[in-house]
Design a protein around this motif. Structure first.
Motif, short mmCIF file in Angstrom:
data_model
loop_
_atom_site.label_atom_id
_atom_site.label_comp_id
_atom_site.label_asym_id
_atom_site.label_seq_id
_atom_site.Cartn_x
_atom_site.Cartn_y
_atom_site.Cartn_z
N PRO A 46 0.84 -1.19 0.00
CA PRO A 46 0.00 0.00 0.00
C PRO A 46 0.88 1.25 0.00
CG PRO A 46 -0.04 -1.06 2.16
CD PRO A 46 0.96 -1.79 1.34
N ASP A 47 0.49 2.24 -0.72
CA ASP A 47 1.29 3.46 -0.85
C ASP A 47 0.31 4.62 -0.67
OD1 ASP A 47 3.15 5.32 -1.46
OD2 ASP A 47 3.40 4.74 -3.56
N PHE A 48 0.31 5.17 0.56
CA PHE A 48 -0.70 6.22 0.80
C PHE A 48 -0.05 7.47 1.34
CE2 PHE A 48 -0.78 2.81 3.96
CZ PHE A 48 -0.31 3.46 5.07
N PRO A 49 -0.76 8.60 1.18
CA PRO A 49 -0.16 9.87 1.62
C PRO A 49 -0.18 9.97 3.14
CG PRO A 49 -2.37 10.26 0.77
CD PRO A 49 -2.10 8.80 0.62
N SER A 50 0.68 10.83 3.70
CA SER A 50 0.68 10.96 5.16
C SER A 50 -0.45 11.87 5.64
CB SER A 50 2.03 11.42 5.68
OG SER A 50 2.37 12.62 5.07
N GLU A 51 -1.01 12.67 4.73
CA GLU A 51 -2.23 13.40 5.10
C GLU A 51 -3.34 12.37 5.22
OE1 GLU A 51 0.37 16.29 3.31
OE2 GLU A 51 -0.33 14.39 2.56
N ILE A 52 -4.10 12.42 6.30
CA ILE A 52 -5.13 11.40 6.51
C ILE A 52 -6.16 11.44 5.38
CG2 ILE A 52 -6.96 10.60 8.07
CD1 ILE A 52 -4.05 10.29 9.08
N ARG A 53 -6.67 12.58 5.09
CA ARG A 53 -7.63 12.71 3.99
C ARG A 53 -7.38 14.06 3.33
NH1 ARG A 53 -12.58 9.98 3.35
NH2 ARG A 53 -11.65 7.99 3.73
N ALA A 54 -6.46 14.06 2.38
CA ALA A 54 -6.16 15.32 1.68
C ALA A 54 -7.40 15.72 0.87
CB ALA A 54 -4.97 15.10 0.76
N PRO A 55 -7.51 17.01 0.51
CA PRO A 55 -8.68 17.43 -0.26
C PRO A 55 -8.86 16.54 -1.50
CG PRO A 55 -7.38 19.33 0.39
CD PRO A 55 -6.61 18.12 0.82
N GLU A 56 -10.12 16.24 -1.78
CA GLU A 56 -10.46 15.31 -2.84
C GLU A 56 -9.89 15.73 -4.20
OE1 GLU A 56 -14.72 13.62 -4.09
OE2 GLU A 56 -14.60 14.49 -2.08
N GLY A 57 -9.41 14.80 -4.93
CA GLY A 57 -9.01 15.06 -6.31
C GLY A 57 -7.61 15.62 -6.47
N THR A 58 -6.94 15.93 -5.37
CA THR A 58 -5.63 16.59 -5.50
C THR A 58 -4.52 15.58 -5.78
OG1 THR A 58 -5.33 16.39 -3.12
CG2 THR A 58 -6.21 18.48 -3.93
N LEU A 59 -3.41 16.13 -6.23
CA LEU A 59 -2.26 15.28 -6.55
C LEU A 59 -1.69 14.62 -5.29
CD1 LEU A 59 -0.59 17.66 -9.11
CD2 LEU A 59 -1.36 15.33 -9.61
N TYR A 60 -1.72 15.37 -4.18
CA TYR A 60 -1.14 14.81 -2.96
C TYR A 60 -2.13 13.96 -2.18
CZ TYR A 60 -3.11 19.29 -1.52
OH TYR A 60 -3.95 20.35 -1.35
N GLY A 61 -3.36 13.85 -2.70
CA GLY A 61 -4.35 13.01 -2.01
C GLY A 61 -4.46 11.62 -2.62
N VAL A 62 -3.54 11.29 -3.51
CA VAL A 62 -3.65 10.00 -4.20
C VAL A 62 -3.19 8.86 -3.30
CG1 VAL A 62 -2.79 8.64 -6.14
CG2 VAL A 62 -3.39 11.04 -6.47
N SER A 63 -3.96 7.79 -3.33
CA SER A 63 -3.66 6.61 -2.53
C SER A 63 -3.60 5.42 -3.48
CB SER A 63 -4.80 6.45 -1.52
OG SER A 63 -4.77 5.19 -0.92
N ALA A 64 -2.62 4.56 -3.26
CA ALA A 64 -2.46 3.44 -4.20
C ALA A 64 -2.17 2.14 -3.47
CB ALA A 64 -1.34 3.75 -5.19
N TYR A 65 -2.46 1.05 -4.13
CA TYR A 65 -2.20 -0.27 -3.57
C TYR A 65 -1.74 -1.17 -4.71
CZ TYR A 65 -2.96 -4.18 -0.31
OH TYR A 65 -2.80 -5.25 0.54
N GLN A 66 -0.56 -1.70 -4.56
CA GLN A 66 0.02 -2.49 -5.64
C GLN A 66 0.06 -3.97 -5.29
OE1 GLN A 66 3.17 -0.52 -7.68
NE2 GLN A 66 4.34 -2.41 -7.94
N VAL A 67 -0.32 -4.78 -6.25
CA VAL A 67 -0.31 -6.24 -6.04
C VAL A 67 0.52 -6.88 -7.14
CG1 VAL A 67 -1.71 -8.32 -5.76
CG2 VAL A 67 -2.70 -6.08 -5.21
N ASN A 68 1.47 -7.67 -6.75
CA ASN A 68 2.25 -8.45 -7.71
C ASN A 68 1.89 -9.91 -7.44
OD1 ASN A 68 4.21 -9.19 -9.59
ND2 ASN A 68 5.91 -9.05 -8.12
#
Ligand SMILES: Cc1ncc(C[n+]2csc(CCOP(=O)(O)OP(=O)(O)O)c2C)c(N)n1
Ligand code: SF4
Lengths: 616, 348
Positions: A46-68
């Protein structure tokens, strides 16, 4: 409907990316569970920002989860992404660089409306500008599709929107040839008490899957054979959960109560959360007022005869330093778990680093030797937590276990161990029939015996002041201090007799060794495979015991001309190896808050090997 | 699951007939002669045999400071820890071992300065500890710097021109943090200490007892107004549950409430004892008022005795109750099942 074809792969990497509120962490986790339970090996990150819930839609509010996932040799969450789910413009922008050329992008067109484009700083919609030409773009109207699907349930638009992640998951399930049943079961358990949400989620899951089947834009399925795994019971586990379970298992096998004293800090917090849910196992915990109270309460519980531990991350370890010296002086068993994150100071709270190694080994005042262990993979966190407990109890000493944010949050398929097959955990209890000498030591282990309040006739006083050998009276005698310093060091050094020798694998005839520690294990394994396929000869080894080092480490180092040490720091293990073995080692360092990619290690190693050859 | 606890229950003779001498250690006690700490130690040693607890079930945990030496001087289980942390260590011990009688010996610097955070949180949690705070209003072990209870203007080695800060009112801080039992006493008052130590032991929850402790070296006679025979009666009032607040050389003065303000009145002015404020140790607001008397108005006497004692479930009791409840709801613990988790699968 056109005919669909099936393409076969060894492994694939999927990355689910979206806004923090889009539920991508959940989609990723559910996908990994489905892949693993259908017989693949899966590693996730999981790769998530340190802001708990950054403003919606922003570049720094992106949260990702990678599965190999694949049928073999899956040791990392994957270097490059094959399929990118990007729920909005910002998530596409920030994740596109990870996608392979020719890879698939799945998006929701609704996530590219004017507002989204503005927030993501796209001048023009990338879906239309032609800039995604090198990829397979599947721009789906997810929002519209689920609205249609759920139109007769009378749900609010807000609740409808919440199911987007499950719809997309359905599409991905079809695409990768998985069935939806494991996720459907999970939803049934999760939404048992909310029938409306359950029905909605099941419907969109199904709809997503069917969409994949029918949609002409998806002509192929990407199929992976099942892994050939050892027989046994498996589950997907994160490093943090495995750590918590390792402690419970050690307490069970030691026949002791388990106690955790801790203060929340990313990325260690979850261990506290898991432990707090194990009350029915008699596990006690204190969410303390700070890290100092966390470790001190654990020392108190240990004094009282519990298997006690404390969990934290870098800044918290810094606060625990004084009390950990008390545990060294009083020779009480204690496990200190440091889930390392990017430093210094508050640094990169959600990103992994391996830069607390020297602090763990040497970062206390006085001569204060303490065993340090490091876990290599999420599942290995279980075994190393268990091992840390075994050593702490057998040698009556605090032990530091190092994991990191990457191990803590990523998952792997873990073979559930049989409690009875785990190593024996010995407890050094004093004999109430004999007069008690608090600092009398066992001849072999040099550990003192544990006398716990309540044991009649063994009343005694301990504390942080230097104690006389054997009797434990307060002592300022210079010779006694020298003796006690030496004894404490010998005790810790002697643990080397009780840990496995370092195992060298791969091409042991090669003159080049890659030596890793901690979470670099996975990337080194995969790098080794890449090098092997290219015909580059190299050996590999992974250190899990850092203080003391395995007994054969010096000999192993001598055997190789080139010892390459990849670390997520500026060369901390390398420094220790040079200091102890006077061996020049070659550093490969990355301190970006992201784990090594296998390719990075492979190409560095290749370059190092070639440079040398040219010199000859 | 515990082998240690089994061992203990086997070994516990549950012999509870002791003498004070049974709690005296062989090694020397190394406080300065005349130090107030001796008085406290001696009362502790006197009271322990009377509590009906097997000797091996007592634990004394101390921090660092002259007061920190205390744990070496009682012949039972003792842990001399690090500066400011004895309450944190004791909290873990009590949680892990609710069967023990856990005592903390701490100083005003240890408890209110470096350990202030642990002190207020232990009060808030109401963990079942007996905290004895030796208040000498100075740092003695480090040889005479001011402490968080030193008086404004006090000249010490680190305040040659006088302390600038206001001191803490320790009992007020404990009350404000939610301590369920709060007492105040002094080193010379054997009877008062015995009474409070016994009450602290009987009390389920955190007992915080502040003890004025004379430091003959760095702050000699600082408490004389409250503790010397000559001036004690004029400057202190002993509070006792259900009894009026009477004081003065001839027991001729008392406290009445003027709104929320306590006020000194005298029998000579036509008041009678029945007009005086009656102490109610269950009254939280009253305890706070009484604790502050004399700090902000020197006309008022300083209150000694049990200022408050109320019953609330303690953190350790609540923990045990949660465990029992969970075990009842979830059945016998099965660690192997926990390892397997909910989403496991089998590879044949
Ligand atoms: C971490 C740490 N900081 C500072 C000290 C030095 N130190 C030891 S005792 C003490 C003050 C003790 O004052 P108090 O608690 O009032 O005890 P007293 O000696 O007056 O009984 C200090 C500052 C220490 N031992 N450890
Ligand atoms: S310095 Fe003061 S407090 Fe310390 S032992 Fe001497 S008299 Fe007691």
């Amino acid at each position: 409907m056109m005919d669909k074809t099936q393409k076969y792969f060894d492994k694939l990497t999927i990355r689910f990316a979206g806004d923090s509120g889009d539920g991508m962490q959940l989609s990723g986790k559910l996908f990994a569970n489905a892949a693993a339970s259908s017989g693949k090996i899966a590693r996730t990150f999981p790769d998530f920002p340190s802001e708990i819930r950054a403003p919606e839609g922003t570049l720094y509010g992106v949260s990702a989860y990678q599965v190999n996932f694949g049928k073999e040799d899956v040791h990392t969450p994957g270097d490059e992404v094959d399929i990118l789910v990007a729920m909005n413009a910002s998530s596409l922008k920030t994740n596109l660089k990870l996608l392979k050329k020719g890879g698939i992008i799945i998006t929701d067109t609704e996530g590219f409306n004017r507002k989204n484009l503005r927030l993501s700083q796209y001048e023009e919609s990338p879906l239309e500008s032609g800039e995604l030409e090198e990829y397979n773009l599947l721009a789906l109207d997810v929002t519209k599709n689920i609205q249609q699907e759920l139109s007769n349930l009378g749900m609010s638009p807000k609740n409808i929107k919440k199911t987007r992640n499950i719809y997309v998951l359905g599409v991905v399930f079809w695409l990768t040839g998985h069935d939806i049943s494991s996720t459907a079961n999970w939803l049934k358990e999760k939404f048992g008490k909310k029938p409306e949400m359950l029905e909605a989620n099941l419907k969109v899951l199904d709809a997503g899957y069917l969409f994949g089947q029918r949609f002409e834009g998806l002509p192929e399925q990407f199929i992976i054979d099942d892994a050939s795994m050892q027989a046994g019971t498996y589950r997907n586990i994160t490093g943090n959960e495995a750590t918590a379970l390792g402690m419970v298992a050690a307490a069970e096998n030691a026949k002791l109560e388990l106690f955790l004293g801790s203060y929340p800090i990313t990325p260690a917090t979850e261990i506290l959360q898991f432990i707090s849910s194990y009350k029915s196992f008699g596990v006690r915990h204190l969410q303390a007022e700070d890290e100092i109270a966390g470790i001190c309460s654990a020392i108190g519980a240990s004094y009282g005869g519990s298997l006690a531990f404390t969990t934290t991350s870098g800044p918290g370890l810094a606060l625990k330093v004084e009390a950990s010296g008390l545990a060294v002086m009083t020779e009480l068993p204690l496990v200190i778990i440091n889930v390392q994150r990017g430093g210094p100071s508050t640094g990169l709270p959600t990103k992994p680093e391996q830069s607390d190694l020297l602090m763990s080994v040497w970062g206390r005042h006085g001569e204060s030797p303490m065993p340090v262990l490091a876990a290599a993979s999420p599942g290995d966190c279980f075994h190393m937590a268990y091992e840390a407990s075994r050593i702490a109890l057998k040698y009556m000493t605090p032990v530091i276990l190092l994991t990191d944010g990457y191990l803590a949050n990523s998952t792997e398929a873990w073979k559930v161990p049989d409690l009875n097959m785990l190593p024996k955990v010995e407890v050094q209890l004093a004999d109430p029939a004999e007069p008690y000498q608090p600092y009398k030591r066992d001849d072999d282990t040099l550990s003192r015996k544990w006398a716990v309040p309540g044991m009649k006739g063994l009343e005694h006083r301990i504390g942080g002041l230097e104690k006389a050998d054997i009797t434990g009276q307060v002592s300022h005698d210079p010779d006694n201090h020298q003796l006690m310093v030496d004894l404490r060091q010998q005790k810790v050094d002697g643990i080397a007799n009780d840990i496995p020798l370092l195992k060298v694998e791969g091409d042991t005839e090669s003159d080049c060794l890659i030596l890793g520690w901690g979470s670099t294990y996975g990337a080194i394994e995969s790098a080794y495979k890449i090098l092997n396929e290219k015909g580059v000869k190299v050996a590999k080894a992974q250190l899990k015991y850092i203080n003391p080092f395995p007994q054969n480490l010096g000999d192993v180092l001598k055997n190789y001309d080139k010892v390459i040490v990849p670390e997520m720091n500026k060369g901390q293990l390398a420094t220790m190896l040079r200091a102890k073995y006077l061996k020049e080692v070659i550093q490969v360092n990355k301190v970006k808050g992201i784990p090594f990619k296998a390719m990075e290690i492979a190409s560095e190693v290749e370059a190092i090997i070639q440079t040398e050859t040219e010199l000859v | 699951m515990t082998n240690i606890l089994e061992e203990i229950s086997k070994s516990c003779g549950c012999d509870t007939t002791y003498k004070p001498a049974d709690f005296k250690v062989e090694n020397d006690v190394r406080w300065c002669s005349g130090c107030g700490s001796y008085g406290i130690l001696s009362q502790v040693q006197k009271i322990l045999p009377e509590l009906g607890v097997p000797k091996e079930k007592f634990v004394f945990i101390s921090g660092i400071g002259c007061s920190g030496r205390f744990s070496y001087y009682v012949d039972t289980y003792g842990f001399h820890s690090i500066h400011g942390r004895p309450i944190a260590i004791a909290s873990g011990l009590k949680l892990a071992r609710p069967d023990l009688s856990v005592w903390v010996a701490t100083g005003d610097g240890d408890c209110m300065s470096i350990g202030g955070n642990h002190m207020i949180h232990a009060c808030r949690r109401n963990i079942n500890l007996n905290v004895l705070m030796f208040n000498n209003e100075v740092y003695s072990l480090t040889k005479g710097q001011y402490s968080p209870t030193s008086q404004q203007g006090q000249v010490t080695k680190s305040s040659p021109l006088g302390v600038l800060e206001e001191p803490f009112v320790p009992a007020g801080l404990a009350l404000g943090s939610g301590a369920t039992m709060v007492g105040r006493g002094f080193d010379r008052d054997a009877a008062g200490m015995k009474n409070m130590f016994k009450a602290a032991h009987d009390h389920q929850g955190l007992s915080f007892i502040e003890l004025y402790t004379n430091c003959v070296i760095f702050n000699d006679s600082a408490f004389d107004p409250f503790t010397s025979r000559q001036s004690r009666k004029e400057h202190t009032v002993n509070v006792e549950h259900g009894k009026p607040l009477v004081f003065g050389e001839n027991d001729d003065k008392g406290i009445i409430m003027d709104g929320f303000k306590p006020k000194v009145v005298s029998l000579a002015d036509g008041y009678s004892v029945s007009d005086f404020l009656v102490h109610d140790q269950h009254d939280v607001a009253l305890a706070y008022i009484i604790a502050q008397m004399s700090y902000h108005n020197p006309e008022l006497p300083r209150a000694m005795g049990i200022l408050q004692s109320i019953v609330k479930p303690s953190y350790d009791q609540l923990t045990e109750a949660q465990i029992a409840h969970e075990q009842e709801a979830k059945g016998k613990p099965d660690v192997q099942k926990l390892l397997r988790g909910k989403d496991s699968w089998v590879v044949e």
